[in-house]
Design a protein around this motif. Structure first.
Motif, PDB file in Angstrom:
ATOM      1  N   VAL A  23      35.375 -25.946  44.860  1.00 15.20           N
ATOM      2  CA  VAL A  23      35.063 -27.568  45.760  1.00 15.20           C
ATOM      3  C   VAL A  23      36.398 -28.058  45.435  1.00 15.20           C
ATOM      4  O   VAL A  23      36.362 -29.066  44.559  1.00 15.20           O
ATOM      5  CB  VAL A  23      34.056 -28.174  45.514  1.00 15.20           C
ATOM      6  CG1 VAL A  23      33.888 -29.378  46.380  1.00 15.20           C
ATOM      7  CG2 VAL A  23      32.712 -27.234  45.502  1.00 15.20           C
TER       8      VAL A  23
ATOM      9  N   ALA B  90      27.530 -28.851  47.488  1.00 11.49           N
ATOM     10  CA  ALA B  90      28.607 -29.270  46.909  1.00 11.49           C
ATOM     11  C   ALA B  90      28.673 -29.286  45.305  1.00 11.49           C
ATOM     12  O   ALA B  90      29.777 -29.150  44.583  1.00 11.49           O
ATOM     13  CB  ALA B  90      29.237 -30.793  47.418  1.00 11.49           C
TER      14      ALA B  90
ATOM     15  N   ILE C 272      35.119 -31.589  34.714  1.00  7.29           N
ATOM     16  CA  ILE C 272      35.658 -30.588  35.277  1.00  7.29           C
ATOM     17  C   ILE C 272      36.734 -30.801  34.888  1.00  7.29           C
ATOM     18  O   ILE C 272      37.563 -31.679  34.709  1.00  7.29           O
ATOM     19  CB  ILE C 272      34.778 -30.972  36.815  1.00  7.29           C
ATOM     20  CG1 ILE C 272      33.515 -31.034  36.908  1.00  7.29           C
ATOM     21  CG2 ILE C 272      36.551 -30.507  37.839  1.00  7.29           C
ATOM     22  CD1 ILE C 272      33.639 -31.219  38.479  1.00  7.29           C
TER      23      ILE C 272
ATOM     24  N   GLU D 107      35.328 -35.892  36.623  1.00  3.27           N
ATOM     25  CA  GLU D 107      36.962 -34.816  36.673  1.00  3.27           C
ATOM     26  C   GLU D 107      37.336 -35.660  35.441  1.00  3.27           C
ATOM     27  O   GLU D 107      37.141 -36.904  35.028  1.00  3.27           O
ATOM     28  CB  GLU D 107      37.713 -35.687  38.068  1.00  3.27           C
ATOM     29  CG  GLU D 107      36.702 -35.227  38.971  1.00  3.27           C
ATOM     30  CD  GLU D 107      37.300 -33.850  39.189  1.00  3.27           C
ATOM     31  OE1 GLU D 107      38.055 -33.015  37.933  1.00  3.27           O
ATOM     32  OE2 GLU D 107      36.529 -33.108  40.403  1.00  3.27           O
TER      33      GLU D 107
ATOM     34  N   ARG E  81      39.586 -24.615  41.064  1.00  2.00           N
ATOM     35  CA  ARG E  81      38.510 -25.389  41.968  1.00  2.00           C
ATOM     36  C   ARG E  81      37.493 -24.663  43.197  1.00  2.00           C
ATOM     37  O   ARG E  81      38.570 -24.342  44.203  1.00  2.00           O
ATOM     38  CB  ARG E  81      39.499 -26.493  43.217  1.00  2.00           C
ATOM     39  CG  ARG E  81      39.693 -27.143  42.127  1.00  2.00           C
ATOM     40  CD  ARG E  81      39.957 -28.667  41.523  1.00  2.00           C
ATOM     41  NE  ARG E  81      38.663 -29.035  42.237  1.00  2.00           N
ATOM     42  CZ  ARG E  81      37.656 -29.914  41.788  1.00  2.00           C
ATOM     43  NH1 ARG E  81      38.710 -31.419  40.205  1.00  2.00           N
ATOM     44  NH2 ARG E  81      37.165 -31.008  41.817  1.00  2.00           N
TER      45      ARG E  81
ATOM     46  N   LEU F 293      28.004 -34.613  36.205  1.00  2.00           N
ATOM     47  CA  LEU F 293      29.570 -34.691  36.216  1.00  2.00           C
ATOM     48  C   LEU F 293      30.895 -35.544  36.533  1.00  2.00           C
ATOM     49  O   LEU F 293      31.028 -36.567  37.323  1.00  2.00           O
ATOM     50  CB  LEU F 293      29.508 -33.977  37.798  1.00  2.00           C
ATOM     51  CG  LEU F 293      28.727 -32.455  37.562  1.00  2.00           C
ATOM     52  CD1 LEU F 293      29.031 -31.380  38.828  1.00  2.00           C
ATOM     53  CD2 LEU F 293      28.916 -31.886  36.174  1.00  2.00           C
TER      54      LEU F 293
ATOM     55  N   PRO G 286      38.304 -31.949  44.834  1.00  2.00           N
ATOM     56  CA  PRO G 286      37.839 -33.854  44.417  1.00  2.00           C
ATOM     57  C   PRO G 286      36.957 -33.885  45.895  1.00  2.00           C
ATOM     58  O   PRO G 286      38.093 -34.160  46.618  1.00  2.00           O
ATOM     59  CB  PRO G 286      39.234 -33.907  43.986  1.00  2.00           C
ATOM     60  CG  PRO G 286      39.955 -32.709  43.306  1.00  2.00           C
ATOM     61  CD  PRO G 286      39.611 -32.193  44.701  1.00  2.00           C
TER      62      PRO G 286
ATOM     63  N   LEU H 142      29.976 -27.688  41.881  1.00  2.00           N
ATOM     64  CA  LEU H 142      31.344 -29.149  41.438  1.00  2.00           C
ATOM     65  C   LEU H 142      30.804 -28.185  39.764  1.00  2.00           C
ATOM     66  O   LEU H 142      30.908 -28.501  38.791  1.00  2.00           O
ATOM     67  CB  LEU H 142      31.074 -30.307  41.537  1.00  2.00           C
ATOM     68  CG  LEU H 142      31.885 -30.488  42.830  1.00  2.00           C
ATOM     69  CD1 LEU H 142      31.556 -32.350  42.967  1.00  2.00           C
ATOM     70  CD2 LEU H 142      33.298 -30.634  42.452  1.00  2.00           C
ATOM     71  N   SER H 143      29.270 -28.176  39.980  1.00  2.00           N
ATOM     72  CA  SER H 143      28.305 -27.665  38.783  1.00  2.00           C
ATOM     73  C   SER H 143      29.365 -26.787  38.164  1.00  2.00           C
ATOM     74  O   SER H 143      29.516 -26.268  36.850  1.00  2.00           O
ATOM     75  CB  SER H 143      27.463 -27.917  38.363  1.00  2.00           C
ATOM     76  OG  SER H 143      26.463 -29.541  38.931  1.00  2.00           O
TER      77      SER H 143
ATOM     78  N   TYR I  56      28.781 -37.268  40.757  1.00  2.00           N
ATOM     79  CA  TYR I  56      29.825 -36.640  40.815  1.00  2.00           C
ATOM     80  C   TYR I  56      30.821 -38.030  40.598  1.00  2.00           C
ATOM     81  O   TYR I  56      30.571 -39.059  41.857  1.00  2.00           O
ATOM     82  CB  TYR I  56      29.968 -35.610  41.558  1.00  2.00           C
ATOM     83  CG  TYR I  56      31.031 -35.665  41.632  1.00  2.00           C
ATOM     84  CD1 TYR I  56      32.120 -34.844  40.414  1.00  2.00           C
ATOM     85  CD2 TYR I  56      32.245 -36.247  42.765  1.00  2.00           C
ATOM     86  CE1 TYR I  56      33.095 -34.118  41.233  1.00  2.00           C
ATOM     87  CE2 TYR I  56      33.070 -35.787  42.505  1.00  2.00           C
ATOM     88  CZ  TYR I  56      33.639 -34.887  41.840  1.00  2.00           C
ATOM     89  OH  TYR I  56      35.635 -34.734  42.036  1.00  2.00           O
TER      90      TYR I  56
ATOM     91  N   SER J 235      34.674 -39.117  40.228  1.00  2.00           N
ATOM     92  CA  SER J 235      35.938 -38.430  40.102  1.00  2.00           C
ATOM     93  C   SER J 235      37.511 -39.814  40.107  1.00  2.00           C
ATOM     94  O   SER J 235      38.471 -40.033  40.516  1.00  2.00           O
ATOM     95  CB  SER J 235      36.426 -38.186  41.490  1.00  2.00           C
ATOM     96  OG  SER J 235      35.755 -39.050  42.970  1.00  2.00           O
TER      97      SER J 235
END
Length: 221
Positions: free
Chosen positions: A157, A195, A149, A115, A155, A113, A159, A199-200, A57, A59
């Protein structure tokens, strides 16, 4: 009194063991990069080689195994300049790009994933950023799973810091300003896995993800 002393000694031993474990978990970047970034990149390469499943993940930046040479060079240049550590960027970039071979060979699986704002955060020139985003179209044709995302996603979850889960036994939080964090405690690993699942659920894939990529490329013009 004797019992108290034994208990006190036991607690001291536990505290020392915990302190040592924390010290091994906390990987200060300046210490890791004291001879340049190549060695750290080789360590990450070894982690990817050993893992059958990598869940990532991000971000803040495109994950290393999806990066182009221009993007990786611009990113590493900014890190090296900020930290004031030795410049071995060409060697470090080569070690980072070597990770991408695991997308094509061996028994490795990647679920990633990103952002949406990462796609719109320019690293390097507009041309190199456009090349990086175009490369993600190629990545999406591979067996690895890439989800994005959206900025407007509802949301469930919040960021989070960028993290990588290697199989079910190791997590690395790579992108704090001063250090990375290596996690092997089962309870914490379970939290990161939970988490990632949350997020997925917010991510889009396929044509919807391609639409976000095209919009990010158009925004560079």
């Amino acid at each position: 009194m004797v019992r108290w002393r034994v208990s006190h000694q036991d607690q001291t031993a536990d505290l020392i063991a915990t302190a040592r474990a924390v010290d091994s978990m906390y990987l200060e970047w300046r210490r890791q990069h004291r001879d340049g970034m190549r060695r750290t990149q080789q360590d990450v390469l070894a982690r990817n080689a050993a893992a059958r499943l990598c869940r990532a993940y991000t971000s803040n930046v495109i994950p290393g195994f999806f990066q182009t040479a221009d993007y990786a060079e611009a990113l590493m240049r900014s890190i090296t300049d900020f930290q004031g550590t030795p410049d071995d960027i060409p060697e470090a970039v080569a070690a980072r790009l070597a990770r991408s071979r695991f997308l094509y060979e061996g028994d490795h699986r990647f679920v990633v994933l990103i952002e949406e704002w990462v796609l719109r955060t320019r690293i390097g020139s507009a041309e190199s950023m456009a090349g990086q985003l175009a490369h993600l179209f190629t990545v999406m044709s591979l067996p690895s799973v890439l989800g994005i995302i959206p900025l407007g996603a509802h949301r469930n979850v919040w960021p989070l810091e960028a993290f990588y889960l290697y199989d079910d036994h190791h997590a690395v939080v790579e992108k704090t300003l001063t250090a990375g964090i290596s996690i092997r405690q089962p309870r914490e690993l379970a939290d990161y896995a939970r988490a990632f699942t949350g997020l997925s659920r917010m991510a889009v894939h396929g044509d919807a993800a391609r639409t976000l990529l095209r919009a990010a490329i158009d925004a560079l013009e």
